[in-house]
Scaffold this active site. Structure first.
Site, PDB file in Angstrom:
ATOM      1  N   CYS A 195       0.829  -1.209   0.000  1.00  0.00           N
ATOM      2  CA  CYS A 195       0.000   0.000   0.000  1.00  0.00           C
ATOM      3  C   CYS A 195       0.860   1.255   0.000  1.00  0.00           C
ATOM      4  O   CYS A 195       1.349   1.685   1.046  1.00  0.00           O
ATOM      5  CB  CYS A 195      -0.938  -0.021   1.205  1.00  0.00           C
ATOM      6  SG  CYS A 195      -1.999   1.429   1.287  1.00  0.00           S
TER       7      CYS A 195
ATOM      8  N   CYS B 253      -0.456   4.119   2.096  1.00  0.00           N
ATOM      9  CA  CYS B 253      -0.242   3.968   3.546  1.00  0.00           C
ATOM     10  C   CYS B 253       1.215   4.238   3.918  1.00  0.00           C
ATOM     11  O   CYS B 253       1.503   4.889   4.907  1.00  0.00           O
ATOM     12  CB  CYS B 253      -0.553   2.547   4.027  1.00  0.00           C
ATOM     13  SG  CYS B 253      -1.976   1.781   3.294  1.00  0.00           S
ATOM     14  N   ASP B 254       2.130   3.689   3.155  1.00  0.00           N
ATOM     15  CA  ASP B 254       3.519   3.624   3.619  1.00  0.00           C
ATOM     16  C   ASP B 254       4.519   4.466   2.818  1.00  0.00           C
ATOM     17  O   ASP B 254       5.671   4.586   3.218  1.00  0.00           O
ATOM     18  CB  ASP B 254       3.982   2.151   3.610  1.00  0.00           C
ATOM     19  CG  ASP B 254       3.141   1.301   4.558  1.00  0.00           C
ATOM     20  OD1 ASP B 254       2.747   1.825   5.612  1.00  0.00           O
ATOM     21  OD2 ASP B 254       2.859   0.128   4.249  1.00  0.00           O
TER      22      ASP B 254
END
Ligand code: NDP
Length: 312
Positions: A137, A140-141
């Protein structure tokens, strides 16, 4: 088959969609019973920091956020249980759901929030470094690799979108594509090709992700010439698609070719009356915690309305 228990509202799955549905359903006095499934808390339990969920100005760890979702739904009175839905029978009302291959539950309304699972390449280094620079992701990261070089594998719309997202944060994005063309829509391909810091490797497969404790590079193999190269990167993003967890609903609910459940646009209603779907199992586009939570709310409100209309 005899049912072991009868409930008003059964929720399957424990990500943001499931717990939000549980909070709303409990507050509406539907006495929801929620089965958590194989991975309580869902995909967020395998991410680290979540910085894009409103209401957490300092960010929050994914697993901790899901504990808070669970706590809040328990406090509202939802009955949260460990167990996996293994089969369904939606041929008549009440609806029937089998849990752990041993007991059947009858429900007046069922809310499906079983989510999706990211697909992985399946190489050993990917598993070893998962959470240490290997991620499925970018949204997300990606932020944690600001100013660094990263790699991404995949060539669909998700990979294209994530590569573009990363290109704004990272110095270079090495994009690994196994064929000589991309599956992504033309417009996304054009954007990727016109972004100077995205470097495309055609006909290329990932040999191994390098690094002992964290990602330090990637070894690539050209699948036509057999030539191998190593590039130093700090993160490796896998964007080769998701698999909705909808297997047990095959034959009962309408789904697209990839297995995403179909809902009536603007609602959480499936093709079976009294069965609602929320979160990633019915969403292949947005897939965010906040959108999943929003759709879980919709499903509980739709279920409440359905039960009220039927006098159940
Ligand atoms: P897709 O299935 O569309 O694409 C997966 C990509 O990963 C393909 O390029 C595929 O390669 C590649 N791939 C699969 N397995 C491997 C492997 N083992 N090694 C290397 N590469 C691999 O998934 P997406 O998640 O990109 O998209 C899913 C759906 O969601 C699509 O319909 C997409 O259009 C839609 N979507 C739409 C968005 C939007 O409109 N904004 C945003 C995101 C998704 P190959 O092509 O060779 O099979």
């Amino acid at each position: 088959m005899g049912a072991n228990e009868k409930v008003d509202c059964l929720i399957i799955g424990s990500g943001p969609a499931g717990y939000t549905a549980a909070i709303y359903a409990a507050r509406a006095n539907l006495k929801p019973v929620l089965y958590q499934g194989i991975q309580p808390g869902g995909q967020l339990t395998i991410t680290t920091e979540v910085e894009n969920y409103p209401g957490y100005p300092d960010g929050v760890q994914g697993p901790e956020m899901m504990e808070q979702f669970e706590k809040q739904s328990r406090r509202m009175g939802a009955d949260i249980r460990y167990g996996l839905a293994t089969k369904v029978d939606f041929s008549a009302h009440p609806l029937k759901v089998e849990i752990d291959e041993e007991k059947w539950i009858e429900a007046n309304a069922v809310i499906i929030c079983t989510g999706a699972s990211a697909k992985w390449l399946g190489i050993p280094s990917e598993q070893k470094l998962n959470g240490y620079g290997v991620s499925a992701c970018a949204v997300c990261d990606g932020f944690f690799f600001k100013g660094k070089e990263v790699a991404i594998v995949g060539a669909g719309d998700t990979a294209a979108e994530e590569a573009l997202y990363l290109s704004k944060l990272c110095t270079k994005v090495h994009m690994i594509i196994r064929r000589d063309e991309m599956r992504a829509s033309k417009i996304m391909q054009d954007r990727v090709m016109n972004t100077p810091n995205i470097i495309i490797y055609w006909n290329t497969e990932t040999d191994e992700i390098l690094g002992e404790k964290k990602v330090e590079g990637v070894s690539l193999k050209n699948n036509i010439t057999g030539e191998k190269i190593e590039i130093p990167v700090s993160a490796f993003f896998v964007a080769i698609g998701h698999q909705p967890n909808s297997e047990i609903f095959k034959g009962w609910l309408s789904m697209d070719e990839a297995g995403y459940l179909k809902t009536l646009p603007g609602t959480s209603k499936t093709n079976v009356e009294g069965v609602f779907a929320a979160g990633d199992v019915q969403d292949k586009i947005y897939r965010q915690a906040v959108t999943a939570a929003g759709s879980g709310c919709m499903a509980a409100l739709d279920a409440e309305r359905f039960l009220g209309e039927k006098g159940l």
